[in-house]
Motif scaffolding. Structure first.
Motif, PDB file in Angstrom:
ATOM      1  N   TYR A  95       0.832  -1.192   0.000  1.00  0.00           N
ATOM      2  CA  TYR A  95       0.000   0.000   0.000  1.00  0.00           C
ATOM      3  C   TYR A  95       0.871   1.249   0.000  1.00  0.00           C
ATOM      4  CZ  TYR A  95      -3.778  -3.142   1.413  1.00  0.00           C
ATOM      5  OH  TYR A  95      -4.706  -4.158   1.477  1.00  0.00           O
ATOM      6  N   CYS A  96       0.460   2.193  -0.791  1.00  0.00           N
ATOM      7  CA  CYS A  96       1.086   3.516  -0.791  1.00  0.00           C
ATOM      8  C   CYS A  96       0.366   4.398   0.226  1.00  0.00           C
ATOM      9  CB  CYS A  96       0.957   4.098  -2.193  1.00  0.00           C
ATOM     10  SG  CYS A  96       1.594   5.769  -2.397  1.00  0.00           S
ATOM     11  N   ASN A  97       1.135   5.154   0.973  1.00  0.00           N
ATOM     12  CA  ASN A  97       0.573   6.074   1.962  1.00  0.00           C
ATOM     13  C   ASN A  97       1.096   7.477   1.701  1.00  0.00           C
ATOM     14  OD1 ASN A  97       1.522   7.437   4.810  1.00  0.00           O
ATOM     15  ND2 ASN A  97      -0.591   6.709   4.867  1.00  0.00           N
ATOM     16  N   GLY A  98       0.212   8.436   1.806  1.00  0.00           N
ATOM     17  CA  GLY A  98       0.614   9.829   1.717  1.00  0.00           C
ATOM     18  C   GLY A  98       0.125  10.580   2.933  1.00  0.00           C
ATOM     19  N   ARG A  99       1.022  11.348   3.527  1.00  0.00           N
ATOM     20  CA  ARG A  99       0.646  12.160   4.692  1.00  0.00           C
ATOM     21  C   ARG A  99       0.829  13.632   4.333  1.00  0.00           C
ATOM     22  NH1 ARG A  99       2.295  10.605  10.691  1.00  0.00           N
ATOM     23  NH2 ARG A  99       0.559   9.216  10.224  1.00  0.00           N
ATOM     24  N   SER A 100      -0.246  14.378   4.462  1.00  0.00           N
ATOM     25  CA  SER A 100      -0.215  15.793   4.102  1.00  0.00           C
ATOM     26  C   SER A 100       0.478  16.607   5.195  1.00  0.00           C
ATOM     27  CB  SER A 100      -1.634  16.299   3.899  1.00  0.00           C
ATOM     28  OG  SER A 100      -2.286  16.426   5.154  1.00  0.00           O
ATOM     29  N   PRO A 101       0.807  17.859   4.913  1.00  0.00           N
ATOM     30  CA  PRO A 101       1.414  18.705   5.945  1.00  0.00           C
ATOM     31  C   PRO A 101       0.520  18.909   7.166  1.00  0.00           C
ATOM     32  CG  PRO A 101       1.770  19.641   3.777  1.00  0.00           C
ATOM     33  CD  PRO A 101       0.810  18.493   3.599  1.00  0.00           C
ATOM     34  N   THR A 102      -0.796  18.685   7.016  1.00  0.00           N
ATOM     35  CA  THR A 102      -1.731  18.783   8.151  1.00  0.00           C
ATOM     36  C   THR A 102      -1.982  17.419   8.777  1.00  0.00           C
ATOM     37  OG1 THR A 102      -3.584  18.639   6.597  1.00  0.00           O
ATOM     38  CG2 THR A 102      -2.867  20.851   7.281  1.00  0.00           C
ATOM     39  N   TYR A 103      -1.137  16.425   8.425  1.00  0.00           N
ATOM     40  CA  TYR A 103      -1.165  15.092   9.040  1.00  0.00           C
ATOM     41  C   TYR A 103      -2.416  14.291   8.706  1.00  0.00           C
ATOM     42  CZ  TYR A 103       2.890  16.831  11.488  1.00  0.00           C
ATOM     43  OH  TYR A 103       4.119  17.374  11.781  1.00  0.00           O
ATOM     44  N   ASN A 104      -3.003  14.549   7.568  1.00  0.00           N
ATOM     45  CA  ASN A 104      -4.069  13.690   7.064  1.00  0.00           C
ATOM     46  C   ASN A 104      -3.418  12.558   6.278  1.00  0.00           C
ATOM     47  OD1 ASN A 104      -6.350  15.168   8.007  1.00  0.00           O
ATOM     48  ND2 ASN A 104      -5.923  16.698   6.441  1.00  0.00           N
ATOM     49  N   ASP A 105      -3.881  11.352   6.533  1.00  0.00           N
ATOM     50  CA  ASP A 105      -3.329  10.168   5.857  1.00  0.00           C
ATOM     51  C   ASP A 105      -4.250   9.709   4.736  1.00  0.00           C
ATOM     52  OD1 ASP A 105      -1.839   8.791   8.799  1.00  0.00           O
ATOM     53  OD2 ASP A 105      -0.828   9.474   6.977  1.00  0.00           O
ATOM     54  N   TYR A 106      -3.616   9.346   3.629  1.00  0.00           N
ATOM     55  CA  TYR A 106      -4.342   8.821   2.483  1.00  0.00           C
ATOM     56  C   TYR A 106      -3.672   7.518   2.052  1.00  0.00           C
ATOM     57  CZ  TYR A 106      -6.319  13.492   2.308  1.00  0.00           C
ATOM     58  OH  TYR A 106      -6.950  14.660   2.641  1.00  0.00           O
ATOM     59  N   TRP A 107      -4.514   6.593   1.549  1.00  0.00           N
ATOM     60  CA  TRP A 107      -4.029   5.268   1.185  1.00  0.00           C
ATOM     61  C   TRP A 107      -4.457   4.913  -0.229  1.00  0.00           C
ATOM     62  CZ3 TRP A 107      -0.904   2.558   4.458  1.00  0.00           C
ATOM     63  CH2 TRP A 107      -0.858   2.993   5.787  1.00  0.00           C
ATOM     64  N   GLY A 108      -3.604   4.168  -0.905  1.00  0.00           N
ATOM     65  CA  GLY A 108      -3.985   3.594  -2.173  1.00  0.00           C
ATOM     66  C   GLY A 108      -4.769   2.304  -1.969  1.00  0.00           C
ATOM     67  N   GLN A 109      -5.156   1.705  -3.059  1.00  0.00           N
ATOM     68  CA  GLN A 109      -5.988   0.507  -2.994  1.00  0.00           C
ATOM     69  C   GLN A 109      -5.166  -0.766  -2.782  1.00  0.00           C
ATOM     70  OE1 GLN A 109      -4.950   1.867  -5.760  1.00  0.00           O
ATOM     71  NE2 GLN A 109      -4.324   0.183  -7.102  1.00  0.00           N
ATOM     72  N   GLY A 110      -3.858  -0.667  -2.960  1.00  0.00           N
ATOM     73  CA  GLY A 110      -2.978  -1.809  -2.756  1.00  0.00           C
ATOM     74  C   GLY A 110      -2.659  -2.529  -4.052  1.00  0.00           C
ATOM     75  N   THR A 111      -1.489  -3.126  -4.098  1.00  0.00           N
ATOM     76  CA  THR A 111      -1.076  -3.934  -5.237  1.00  0.00           C
ATOM     77  C   THR A 111      -0.414  -5.207  -4.714  1.00  0.00           C
ATOM     78  OG1 THR A 111       0.150  -3.929  -7.346  1.00  0.00           O
ATOM     79  CG2 THR A 111       1.163  -2.755  -5.500  1.00  0.00           C
ATOM     80  N   GLN A 112      -0.786  -6.329  -5.278  1.00  0.00           N
ATOM     81  CA  GLN A 112      -0.309  -7.621  -4.789  1.00  0.00           C
ATOM     82  C   GLN A 112       1.085  -7.924  -5.319  1.00  0.00           C
ATOM     83  OE1 GLN A 112      -1.906 -10.089  -2.713  1.00  0.00           O
ATOM     84  NE2 GLN A 112       0.162 -10.971  -2.787  1.00  0.00           N
ATOM     85  N   VAL A 113       1.957  -8.327  -4.417  1.00  0.00           N
ATOM     86  CA  VAL A 113       3.278  -8.822  -4.777  1.00  0.00           C
ATOM     87  C   VAL A 113       3.382 -10.259  -4.278  1.00  0.00           C
ATOM     88  CG1 VAL A 113       5.762  -8.615  -4.386  1.00  0.00           C
ATOM     89  CG2 VAL A 113       4.370  -6.561  -4.749  1.00  0.00           C
ATOM     90  N   THR A 114       3.663 -11.164  -5.183  1.00  0.00           N
ATOM     91  CA  THR A 114       3.809 -12.573  -4.833  1.00  0.00           C
ATOM     92  C   THR A 114       5.179 -13.055  -5.270  1.00  0.00           C
ATOM     93  OG1 THR A 114       1.435 -12.952  -5.100  1.00  0.00           O
ATOM     94  CG2 THR A 114       2.855 -14.889  -5.084  1.00  0.00           C
ATOM     95  N   VAL A 115       5.940 -13.574  -4.307  1.00  0.00           N
ATOM     96  CA  VAL A 115       7.279 -14.087  -4.595  1.00  0.00           C
ATOM     97  C   VAL A 115       7.222 -15.604  -4.447  1.00  0.00           C
ATOM     98  CG1 VAL A 115       9.731 -13.970  -4.063  1.00  0.00           C
ATOM     99  CG2 VAL A 115       8.259 -11.973  -3.682  1.00  0.00           C
ATOM    100  N   SER A 116       7.350 -16.292  -5.563  1.00  0.00           N
ATOM    101  CA  SER A 116       7.211 -17.740  -5.544  1.00  0.00           C
ATOM    102  C   SER A 116       7.880 -18.342  -6.768  1.00  0.00           C
ATOM    103  CB  SER A 116       5.729 -18.119  -5.524  1.00  0.00           C
ATOM    104  OG  SER A 116       5.578 -19.531  -5.613  1.00  0.00           O
ATOM    105  N   SER A 117       8.386 -19.534  -6.579  1.00  0.00           N
ATOM    106  CA  SER A 117       8.969 -20.253  -7.712  1.00  0.00           C
ATOM    107  C   SER A 117       7.937 -21.171  -8.354  1.00  0.00           C
ATOM    108  CB  SER A 117      10.187 -21.066  -7.260  1.00  0.00           C
ATOM    109  OG  SER A 117       9.840 -21.924  -6.200  1.00  0.00           O
TER     110      SER A 117
END
Length: 117
Positions: A95-117
Motif C-alpha cells: 500500500y502507498c501512503n501519503g501524509r499531508s502537511p496537516t497530518y491527514n493520511d491517504y491510502w492507495g488501494q494496494g497492489t499484490q506482490v507474490t514471490v514464488s517459484s
C-alpha cells in the motif's frame, strides 16, 4: 479529493526484482511525506519505507534495508519502491501512503506482490 493509485505488483521468482509505482492526484505533492506499507495474509499491516519531502531523506524497516529503495519524482506526483532480492517473505499486498502537511493520511488501494517459484 486526493487519490493514490499503485501499480507494478505481480508474480516474481525468489531473488527477482519489482518496482512499485504510486501516483497521487492533487496539488502540493512535494510537501507530502510518502511511504509504503505491506500486509501479508493473516498479519497486520507493517511499515516498509518512508521518503520525506527532501528526497534524500529516507527510512526503511530492518527487514527490507539494503534490498528496497524508495524514491520520488515530485514533478510527476509519483513515488517508487524498487524491490530487489525478493524472498517469499516479501509476499504481501503493498500500500502507498501519503501524509499531508496537516497530518491527514491517504491510502492507495494496494497492489499484490507474490514471490514464488
Amino acid at each position: 479529493q486526493v487519490q493514490l493509485v499503485e501499480s507494478g505488483g505481480g508474480l516474481v521468482q525468489p531473488g527477482g526484482s519489482l518496482t512499485l509505482v504510486c501516483t497521487a492526484s492533487g496539488s502540493g505533492f512535494n510537501l507530502w511525506t510518502m511511504g509504503w506499507y505491506r500486509q501479508a495474509p493473516g498479519k497486520e499491516r507493517e511499515w516498509v519505507a518512508t521518503i520525506f519531502t527532501h528526497t534524500t531523506l529516507t527510512r526503511y524497516a530492518d527487514s527490507v534495508k539494503g534490498r528496497f529503495t524508495i524514491s520520488r519524482d515530485n514533478g510527476a506526483n509519483t513515488v517508487y519502491l524498487q524491490m530487489n532480492s525478493l524472498t517469499p517473505e516479501d509476499t504481501a499486498v503493498y500500500y502507498c501512503n501519503g501524509r499531508s502537511p496537516t497530518y491527514n493520511d491517504y491510502w492507495g488501494q494496494g497492489t499484490q506482490v507474490t514471490v514464488s517459484s
